[in-house]
Design an enzyme around this catalytic site. Structure first.
Site, PDB file in Angstrom:
ATOM      1  N   TRP A  64      20.042   2.498   1.270  1.00 44.54           N
ATOM      2  CA  TRP A  64      21.035   1.481   1.643  1.00 44.54           C
ATOM      3  C   TRP A  64      20.937   0.196   0.831  1.00 44.54           C
ATOM      4  CZ3 TRP A  64      21.157   1.747   7.767  1.00 44.54           C
ATOM      5  CH2 TRP A  64      21.869   2.889   8.138  1.00 44.54           C
ATOM      6  N   HIS A  80      12.016   2.367  -7.785  1.00 48.76           N
ATOM      7  CA  HIS A  80      13.465   2.484  -8.009  1.00 48.76           C
ATOM      8  C   HIS A  80      13.832   1.677  -9.257  1.00 48.76           C
ATOM      9  CE1 HIS A  80      17.785   2.080  -7.469  1.00 48.76           C
ATOM     10  NE2 HIS A  80      17.702   3.148  -6.685  1.00 48.76           N
ATOM     11  N   GLU A 102      16.143  -0.265  -9.894  1.00 47.55           N
ATOM     12  CA  GLU A 102      16.522  -1.666  -9.647  1.00 47.55           C
ATOM     13  C   GLU A 102      15.270  -2.534  -9.476  1.00 47.55           C
ATOM     14  OE1 GLU A 102      19.228  -0.883  -6.433  1.00 47.55           O
ATOM     15  OE2 GLU A 102      20.644   0.000  -7.839  1.00 47.55           O
ATOM     16  N   GLY A 119      24.798   3.984  -9.711  1.00 48.54           N
ATOM     17  CA  GLY A 119      25.817   2.990  -9.384  1.00 48.54           C
ATOM     18  C   GLY A 119      26.931   2.886 -10.416  1.00 48.54           C
ATOM     19  N   SER A 128      24.955   8.422  -8.673  1.00 49.26           N
ATOM     20  CA  SER A 128      26.395   8.631  -8.443  1.00 49.26           C
ATOM     21  C   SER A 128      26.721   9.947  -7.741  1.00 49.26           C
ATOM     22  CB  SER A 128      27.164   8.515  -9.765  1.00 49.26           C
ATOM     23  OG  SER A 128      27.037   7.206 -10.281  1.00 49.26           O
TER      24      SER A 128
HETATM   25  C1  PEP Z   1      20.194   4.948  -5.893  1.00 44.85           C
HETATM   26  O1  PEP Z   1      20.302   3.820  -5.439  1.00 44.85           O
HETATM   27  O2  PEP Z   1      19.094   5.479  -5.964  1.00 44.85           O
HETATM   28  C2  PEP Z   1      21.397   5.646  -6.349  1.00 44.85           C
HETATM   29  C3  PEP Z   1      21.267   6.848  -6.823  1.00 44.85           C
HETATM   30  O3  PEP Z   1      22.587   4.962  -6.241  1.00 44.85           O
HETATM   31  P1  PEP Z   1      24.066   5.581  -6.429  1.00 44.85           P
HETATM   32  O4  PEP Z   1      24.124   6.843  -5.608  1.00 44.85           O
HETATM   33  O5  PEP Z   1      24.975   4.536  -5.917  1.00 44.85           O
HETATM   34  O6  PEP Z   1      24.242   5.869  -7.881  1.00 44.85           O
END
Ligand code: PEP
Length: 261
Positions: free
Chosen positions: A14, A98, A100, A176, A216
């Site tokens: 999330w 992650h 990010e 993302g 994604s």
């Molecule tokens: C993630 O945050 O690990 C991710 C895969 O994001 P998204 O599905 O939005 O690409």
């Protein structure tokens, strides 16, 4: 046409979304769907929502976890959260490394390695995220990158950790962006990860590591990725925020998985 022999994990990340009220509303919709799903449904919630969600999901099939933690047992680290605190709040797993966190908070593989060790001590199941950047992908450096990440992040771990460990292959260029990897790339990269894990921990133990794909994933492409042999589940960001789209993914029956190569 081999059927999935291991449980399939659908993990929602999330990120920095959802207040306690929003999180509770979501989880109330998902609990009955998870009860009928053949998949293991996991939600990596913001810190503030972990305790209320863990309480709400007690005795259900939804598993609550965290998105990060510090490697120290406790200490003067303003703003940080310790593994033992997550455990007390009811978290059962934690996402570590992650992209990010690596990108915006400059987390190194060595730091992530320390966090994994701490998570295991505190009975939190670590989900290690690895994956290459777009430039590395273009320069055919993807395998070299995940090798480096896996070897450094999992350094000095006992092979008994494999039972708990989950590894999510998440190419940074797919997160993302709406530009998911292809099933062919996912198959190639996850089977390479499995080979590396076998070199590190032995083939038998490597098979126990759950390998996920993230980047994604949405209700339209989730099934294709779940069909990739060797993939044990999905890590989902954006599509896990909306209960309807997340519901479509957790409802994919396990008997349709692994039937197409
Ligand atoms: C993630 O945050 O690990 C991710 C895969 O994001 P998204 O599905 O939005 O690409």
């Amino acid at each position: 046409m081999a059927k999935a022999s291991q449980p399939c994990f659908i993990v929602g990340n999330w990120k920095m979304y959802k207040t306690i009220e929003q999180a509770t509303e979501f989880i109330e919709k998902i609990i009955p769907l998870a009860a009928n799903s053949s998949n293991t449904v996991m939600i990596a919630a913001p810190y503030t929502a972990i305790a209320p969600l863990a309480k709400k999901t007690e005795g259900t099939k939804v598993v609550i976890g965290a998105q990060n933690m510090n490697d120290a047992s406790e200490g003067a680290f303003t703003g940080e959260v310790a593994a033992v605190m997550l455990q007390e709040a009811g978290a059962q797993f934690v996402i570590l490394g992650h992209s990010e966190r690596r990108l915006y908070f400059h987390e190194s593989d060595e730091f992530i390695n320390k966090k994994i060790k701490r998570a295991l001590i505190c009975n939190l199941r670590p989900i290690l995220c690895i994956g290459e950047t777009f430039e590395e992908h273009q320069q055919e450096q993807a395998k070299a990158k995940v090798k480096e990440q896996l070897e450094k992040c999992l350094a000095e771990l006992d092979k008994s950790a494999c039972q708990q460990l989950m590894v999510s292959y998440e190419p940074r260029w797919a997160i993302g962006t709406g530009l998911a990897a292809t099933p062919k790339i996912v198959q190639e990269m996850t089977s390479y990860c499995r080979e590396l894990l076998a070199e590190m921990f032995g083939e038998k133990e490597a098979k126990k590591v759950a390998l996920l794909y993230g980047g994604s994933v949405n209700p339209d492409n989730a099934e294709t990725f779940l069909q990739v042999p060797g993939v044990n589940g999905l890590l989902i960001g954006a599509a896990s925020l909306d209960p309807d789209s997340f519901a479509k993914i957790i409802e994919i029956p396990q008997n349709v998985q692994k039937q197409v190569v």
